[in-house]
Write a protein that holds these residues in place. Structure first.
Motif, mmCIF file in Angstrom:
data_model
loop_
_atom_site.group_PDB
_atom_site.id
_atom_site.type_symbol
_atom_site.label_atom_id
_atom_site.label_comp_id
_atom_site.label_asym_id
_atom_site.label_seq_id
_atom_site.Cartn_x
_atom_site.Cartn_y
_atom_site.Cartn_z
ATOM 1 N N PHE A 113 84.445 34.614 -18.225
ATOM 2 C CA PHE A 113 83.614 35.379 -19.144
ATOM 3 C C PHE A 113 84.029 35.192 -20.595
ATOM 4 C CE2 PHE A 113 82.880 37.850 -15.250
ATOM 5 C CZ PHE A 113 81.514 37.698 -15.192
ATOM 6 N N LEU A 114 85.289 34.908 -20.833
ATOM 7 C CA LEU A 114 85.728 34.680 -22.204
ATOM 8 C C LEU A 114 85.069 33.437 -22.778
ATOM 9 C CD1 LEU A 114 87.540 35.792 -24.425
ATOM 10 C CD2 LEU A 114 89.337 34.302 -23.595
ATOM 11 N N GLY A 115 84.757 32.462 -21.937
ATOM 12 C CA GLY A 115 84.040 31.274 -22.395
ATOM 13 C C GLY A 115 82.640 31.600 -22.859
ATOM 14 N N LEU A 116 81.965 32.496 -22.141
ATOM 15 C CA LEU A 116 80.622 32.913 -22.572
ATOM 16 C C LEU A 116 80.693 33.709 -23.868
ATOM 17 C CD1 LEU A 116 79.047 33.959 -19.167
ATOM 18 C CD2 LEU A 116 78.685 31.848 -20.441
ATOM 19 N N PHE A 117 81.681 34.582 -23.958
ATOM 20 C CA PHE A 117 81.837 35.337 -25.198
ATOM 21 C C PHE A 117 82.302 34.443 -26.336
ATOM 22 C CE2 PHE A 117 82.322 39.041 -22.255
ATOM 23 C CZ PHE A 117 81.160 39.665 -22.648
ATOM 24 N N GLY A 118 82.985 33.360 -26.008
ATOM 25 C CA GLY A 118 83.408 32.409 -27.030
ATOM 26 C C GLY A 118 82.229 31.769 -27.731
ATOM 27 N N VAL A 119 81.186 31.456 -26.973
ATOM 28 C CA VAL A 119 79.981 30.878 -27.576
ATOM 29 C C VAL A 119 79.301 31.907 -28.472
ATOM 30 C CG1 VAL A 119 77.730 29.868 -27.096
ATOM 31 C CG2 VAL A 119 79.664 29.321 -25.642
ATOM 32 N N ILE A 120 79.219 33.133 -28.006
ATOM 33 C CA ILE A 120 78.585 34.189 -28.798
ATOM 34 C C ILE A 120 79.389 34.450 -30.073
ATOM 35 C CG2 ILE A 120 77.952 36.631 -28.840
ATOM 36 C CD1 ILE A 120 77.369 36.400 -25.842
ATOM 37 N N ILE A 121 80.688 34.533 -29.949
ATOM 38 C CA ILE A 121 81.529 34.805 -31.124
ATOM 39 C C ILE A 121 81.505 33.636 -32.095
ATOM 40 C CG2 ILE A 121 83.914 35.182 -31.861
ATOM 41 C CD1 ILE A 121 84.260 36.836 -29.274
ATOM 42 N N GLY A 122 81.584 32.409 -31.578
ATOM 43 C CA GLY A 122 81.544 31.238 -32.450
ATOM 44 C C GLY A 122 80.234 31.123 -33.205
ATOM 45 N N SER A 123 79.119 31.377 -32.531
ATOM 46 C CA SER A 123 77.837 31.311 -33.226
ATOM 47 C C SER A 123 77.635 32.510 -34.142
ATOM 48 C CB SER A 123 76.692 31.204 -32.219
ATOM 49 O OG SER A 123 76.673 32.333 -31.379
ATOM 50 N N ALA A 124 78.239 33.656 -33.807
ATOM 51 C CA ALA A 124 78.171 34.802 -34.721
ATOM 52 C C ALA A 124 78.944 34.505 -36.000
ATOM 53 C CB ALA A 124 78.714 36.054 -34.048
ATOM 54 N N ILE A 132 69.467 28.089 -36.352
ATOM 55 C CA ILE A 132 69.678 26.649 -36.148
ATOM 56 C C ILE A 132 71.168 26.366 -35.979
ATOM 57 C CG2 ILE A 132 69.524 24.392 -37.261
ATOM 58 C CD1 ILE A 132 66.889 25.382 -38.542
ATOM 59 N N TYR A 133 71.992 26.982 -36.817
ATOM 60 C CA TYR A 133 73.433 26.784 -36.713
ATOM 61 C C TYR A 133 73.963 27.313 -35.381
ATOM 62 C CZ TYR A 133 73.142 26.106 -41.788
ATOM 63 O OH TYR A 133 72.812 25.680 -43.043
ATOM 64 N N GLY A 134 73.435 28.447 -34.933
ATOM 65 C CA GLY A 134 73.857 28.998 -33.647
ATOM 66 C C GLY A 134 73.493 28.089 -32.480
ATOM 67 N N ALA A 135 72.307 27.482 -32.546
ATOM 68 C CA ALA A 135 71.914 26.540 -31.495
ATOM 69 C C ALA A 135 72.805 25.305 -31.511
ATOM 70 C CB ALA A 135 70.448 26.147 -31.670
ATOM 71 N N ILE A 136 73.165 24.838 -32.695
ATOM 72 C CA ILE A 136 74.052 23.674 -32.803
ATOM 73 C C ILE A 136 75.433 24.004 -32.242
ATOM 74 C CG2 ILE A 136 75.245 22.155 -34.434
ATOM 75 C CD1 ILE A 136 72.695 22.273 -36.162
ATOM 76 N N VAL A 137 75.945 25.181 -32.536
ATOM 77 C CA VAL A 137 77.242 25.600 -31.996
ATOM 78 C C VAL A 137 77.152 25.712 -30.476
ATOM 79 C CG1 VAL A 137 78.900 27.514 -31.904
ATOM 80 C CG2 VAL A 137 78.031 26.723 -34.091
ATOM 81 N N GLY A 138 76.057 26.223 -29.958
ATOM 82 C CA GLY A 138 75.874 26.301 -28.507
ATOM 83 C C GLY A 138 75.848 24.933 -27.857
ATOM 84 N N ILE A 154 72.770 27.487 -25.487
ATOM 85 C CA ILE A 154 71.843 27.530 -26.622
ATOM 86 C C ILE A 154 71.309 28.946 -26.805
ATOM 87 C CG2 ILE A 154 69.585 26.765 -27.449
ATOM 88 C CD1 ILE A 154 70.216 24.018 -26.295
ATOM 89 N N ILE A 155 70.943 29.598 -25.708
ATOM 90 C CA ILE A 155 70.442 30.977 -25.795
ATOM 91 C C ILE A 155 71.537 31.917 -26.301
ATOM 92 C CG2 ILE A 155 69.632 32.930 -24.403
ATOM 93 C CD1 ILE A 155 68.134 30.837 -22.687
ATOM 94 N N LEU A 156 72.761 31.757 -25.779
ATOM 95 C CA LEU A 156 73.869 32.586 -26.257
ATOM 96 C C LEU A 156 74.183 32.298 -27.718
ATOM 97 C CD1 LEU A 156 76.274 32.454 -23.183
ATOM 98 C CD2 LEU A 156 74.840 34.362 -23.923
ATOM 99 N N GLY A 157 74.046 31.031 -28.134
ATOM 100 C CA GLY A 157 74.263 30.672 -29.532
ATOM 101 C C GLY A 157 73.233 31.294 -30.449
ATOM 102 N N LEU A 158 71.979 31.304 -30.015
ATOM 103 C CA LEU A 158 70.927 31.946 -30.815
ATOM 104 C C LEU A 158 71.178 33.441 -30.941
ATOM 105 C CD1 LEU A 158 67.781 30.128 -29.400
ATOM 106 C CD2 LEU A 158 68.801 29.816 -31.650
ATOM 107 N N PHE A 159 71.566 34.067 -29.828
ATOM 108 C CA PHE A 159 71.857 35.500 -29.843
ATOM 109 C C PHE A 159 73.028 35.817 -30.772
ATOM 110 C CE2 PHE A 159 74.241 39.083 -27.981
ATOM 111 C CZ PHE A 159 73.308 40.085 -28.209
ATOM 112 N N GLY A 160 74.105 35.040 -30.648
ATOM 113 C CA GLY A 160 75.280 35.276 -31.487
ATOM 114 C C GLY A 160 75.003 35.055 -32.957
#
Length: 101
Positions: free
Chosen positions: A34-45, A60-66, A83-89
């Motif tokens: 789960f930390l990996g999923l939160f890592g994408v959200i935190i990184g894109s945030a 766009i930046y969040g999708a690129i990070v995802g 990509i979805i988690l990156g957009l959300f973050g």
């Protein structure tokens, strides 16, 4: 319109968000998934928070990070999920940035 987006891309938020996301995903390999999923959200945030442009650029930046973070987990369903988690973050990061200023 398309050339405006290409000319205004900032690389600093993308790099900082991707590095933070990759570090958290690697830590998540050793602790829990789960930390990996939160890592994408935190990184894109982080990338959404650091952007100086509009919310469109933050997304766009969040999708690129995802996409960058999905290269660490080589399964078929991680690319759309990240990509979805990156957009959300990125959206959350932009909302926090607009509330602070």
């Amino acid at each position: 319109m398309g050339e405006d987006i290409a000319q205004n891309i900032e690389f600093e938020p993308i790099i900082k968000g991707a590095v933070a996301g990759i570090i958290l995903i690697i830590i998540g390999w050793f602790t829990s998934g789960f930390l990996g999923l939160f890592g994408v959200i935190i990184g894109s945030a982080i990338s959404g928070f650091l952007t100086n442009n509009s919310t469109k650029y933050a997304l766009i930046y969040g999708a690129i990070v995802g996409i960058i973070c999905s290269f660490l987990m080589l399964t078929a369903f991680t690319i759309p999920l990240f990509i979805i988690l990156g957009l959300f973050g990125a959206f959350i990061g932009k909302v926090v940035q607009s509330n602070i200023k």
